[in-house]
Design an enzyme around this catalytic site. Structure first.
Site, mmCIF file in Angstrom:
data_model
loop_
_atom_site.group_PDB
_atom_site.id
_atom_site.type_symbol
_atom_site.label_atom_id
_atom_site.label_comp_id
_atom_site.label_asym_id
_atom_site.label_seq_id
_atom_site.Cartn_x
_atom_site.Cartn_y
_atom_site.Cartn_z
ATOM 1 C CG LEU A 65 -1.887 -1.226 1.245
ATOM 2 C CD1 LEU A 65 -2.498 -1.412 2.637
ATOM 3 C CD2 LEU A 65 -2.976 -1.044 0.195
ATOM 4 C CB THR A 96 8.280 2.246 1.549
ATOM 5 O OG1 THR A 96 8.884 1.313 0.667
ATOM 6 C CG2 THR A 96 9.362 3.056 2.243
ATOM 7 C CE LYS A 171 12.248 1.346 -0.030
ATOM 8 N NZ LYS A 171 12.678 1.038 -1.359
ATOM 9 C CE LYS A 246 6.143 6.240 1.148
ATOM 10 N NZ LYS A 246 5.543 5.014 0.682
HETATM 11 P P1 NAD Z 1 0.738 2.413 -6.258
HETATM 12 O O1 NAD Z 1 0.157 3.726 -5.889
HETATM 13 O O2 NAD Z 1 0.994 2.113 -7.697
HETATM 14 O O3 NAD Z 1 -0.165 1.214 -5.664
HETATM 15 C C1 NAD Z 1 -0.834 1.249 -4.439
HETATM 16 C C2 NAD Z 1 -2.129 0.475 -4.597
HETATM 17 O O4 NAD Z 1 -2.776 0.381 -3.335
HETATM 18 C C3 NAD Z 1 -3.115 1.157 -5.563
HETATM 19 O O5 NAD Z 1 -3.487 0.239 -6.589
HETATM 20 C C4 NAD Z 1 -4.303 1.510 -4.656
HETATM 21 O O6 NAD Z 1 -5.555 1.427 -5.312
HETATM 22 C C5 NAD Z 1 -4.167 0.463 -3.573
HETATM 23 N N1 NAD Z 1 -4.849 0.807 -2.336
HETATM 24 C C6 NAD Z 1 -4.786 1.954 -1.615
HETATM 25 N N2 NAD Z 1 -5.564 1.861 -0.514
HETATM 26 C C7 NAD Z 1 -6.138 0.629 -0.538
HETATM 27 C C8 NAD Z 1 -7.045 -0.056 0.304
HETATM 28 N N3 NAD Z 1 -7.535 0.510 1.417
HETATM 29 N N4 NAD Z 1 -7.423 -1.308 -0.028
HETATM 30 C C9 NAD Z 1 -6.953 -1.895 -1.150
HETATM 31 N N5 NAD Z 1 -6.092 -1.297 -2.007
HETATM 32 C C10 NAD Z 1 -5.696 -0.045 -1.702
HETATM 33 O O7 NAD Z 1 2.086 2.305 -5.404
HETATM 34 P P2 NAD Z 1 3.360 1.349 -5.712
HETATM 35 O O8 NAD Z 1 4.314 2.053 -6.613
HETATM 36 O O9 NAD Z 1 2.876 -0.021 -6.025
HETATM 37 O O10 NAD Z 1 4.050 1.361 -4.259
HETATM 38 C C11 NAD Z 1 3.518 0.631 -3.156
HETATM 39 C C12 NAD Z 1 4.494 0.746 -2.008
HETATM 40 O O11 NAD Z 1 5.765 0.235 -2.413
HETATM 41 C C13 NAD Z 1 4.725 2.192 -1.530
HETATM 42 O O12 NAD Z 1 4.836 2.195 -0.134
HETATM 43 C C14 NAD Z 1 6.057 2.571 -2.210
HETATM 44 O O13 NAD Z 1 6.768 3.552 -1.486
HETATM 45 C C15 NAD Z 1 6.767 1.221 -2.197
HETATM 46 N N6 NAD Z 1 7.804 1.060 -3.240
HETATM 47 C C16 NAD Z 1 7.577 1.488 -4.522
HETATM 48 C C17 NAD Z 1 8.576 1.310 -5.484
HETATM 49 C C18 NAD Z 1 8.359 1.761 -6.913
HETATM 50 O O14 NAD Z 1 9.341 1.816 -7.682
HETATM 51 N N7 NAD Z 1 7.129 2.047 -7.329
HETATM 52 C C19 NAD Z 1 9.798 0.710 -5.130
HETATM 53 C C20 NAD Z 1 9.986 0.265 -3.832
HETATM 54 C C21 NAD Z 1 8.975 0.437 -2.882
#
Ligand code: NAD
Length: 295
Positions: A65, A96, A171, A246
């Site tokens: 999330l 994260t 992280k 962030k």
């Molecule tokens: P994203 O915004 O693409 O995906 C998040 C998903 O969570 C969305 O599809 C949203 O609809 C869903 N969501 C939100 N609230 C919800 C709920 N109550 N119930 C069900 N679903 C819900 O984000 P992401 O890029 O996939 O990143 C997710 C996490 O991973 C973050 O914490 C980010 O910091 C971390 N992260 C991202 C990357 C990257 O390169 N994108 C790399 C490492 C870590």
């Protein structure tokens, strides 16, 4: 093979859940976005009308999330998953988020006999798709060992950082250092360019000298020096400036809580915040290179 519930199917969660399906697990997925759900269901996952129905009978519950407030609300909020997860199940939160929220969720879940690890990842969307993520795990040795078989299906390097919250701390330390390396590499390359050097030649020299680092190795921020990196694709794809900003915010909160000095991380946070405010939040984080452009 395990019964797994996977909640949060965005850029990272979607491909991670697909890798679990491909590995033969029974995976029930849920996201607020129907489109995100459909893109994983078409690979063989099942779904339910809400997350609480998905977690019933699941041995592992994985969340991916955006931020701490989402994780806390999903598990501990009104009609939170804490009321639906079976005692003895293992929650793996790969979002994260701040370490305090991880510790709080772990403590409250444990009162109901539900196990928890924080397991944030490094490796980006490419790593999530290829199944080569690094996982940094905080939690007990037993839970780490139990999670490993599942995490192995999504990642290549699985580290046990320490007790609850330690994964999140590892992280933010890693990403703070990455931001400093990216900013430093960018300004050094721009200094060389401003003084007549070819950035490819300078990159090669520095990378084989004491300035060598990961950004010069695989993620050069100067357009045209490397193929297949965001800088050579107008800074599209990769790891967004907004997400780096962030993570640096989390690093600064962590530093304040432990009264640590992080002058380089603090400066990097300001530079990334400035870069994001100038309209670059959706670009890859290597676009910070342009902040030092003299032209
Ligand atoms: P994203 O915004 O693409 O995906 C998040 C998903 O969570 C969305 O599809 C949203 O609809 C869903 N969501 C939100 N609230 C919800 C709920 N109550 N119930 C069900 N679903 C819900 O984000 P992401 O890029 O996939 O990143 C997710 C996490 O991973 C973050 O914490 C980010 O910091 C971390 N992260 C991202 C990357 C990257 O390169 N994108 C790399 C490492 C870590």
């Amino acid at each position: 093979m395990a019964n797994i519930a996977f909640i949060g199917l965005g850029n990272m969660g979607g491909p991670m859940a697909i890798n679990l399906v491909k590995s033969g697990h029974q995976v029930c997925v849920f996201d607020l976005s129907e489109q995100a759900v459909a893109s994983v269901v078409e690979h063989g996952a099942s779904t339910q009308t809400d997350a609480s129905a998905c977690v019933k009978g699941a041995e592992f519950i994985i969340t991916m999330l955006p931020a701490g407030k989402h994780v806390e609300a999903v598990y501990l909020g009104e009609n939170g998953l804490i009321n639906h997860i079976a005692s003895g199940a293992l929650v793996i939160d790969s979002s994260t988020i701040d370490a305090q929220t991880s510790r709080k969720v772990a403590a409250v879940l444990s009162e109901k006999g539900i196990n928890f690890i924080d397991a944030p990842v490094s490796g980006g969307v490419g790593g999530a798709t290829a199944g080569t993520l690094s996982f940094m795990v905080g939690g007990s040795e037993t839970d780490f060992n139990n999670a490993k078989a599942v995490l192995d299906n999504m990642g290549k390097n699985i580290f046990h950082a320490g007790d609850h919250g330690a994964g999140q701390i590892a992280k933010v330390c890693n990403n703070m250092m990455l931001s400093v390396l990216m900013v430093g590499t960018s300004e050094a390359l721009q200094l060389g360019i401003a003084n007549g050097l070819d950035p490819a030649v300078l990159s090669n020299i520095m990378n084989k000298s004491s300035g060598g680092n990961w950004t010069l190795d695989v993620y050069n921020p100067c357009p045209g020096v490397m193929e297949n990196v965001p800088s050579s694709n107008n800074y599209q794809g990769g790891f967004m400036v907004d997400l780096m900003a962030k993570d640096l915010g989390l690093a600064m909160d962590t530093a304040v809580n432990s009264q640590s000095s992080t002058p380089m991380g603090s400066l990097a946070r300001s530079l990334y915040a400035m870069h994001a405010a100038a309209g670059n939040g959706g670009k890859d984080f290597s676009s910070i290179f342009n902040l030092f452009n003299k032209i």
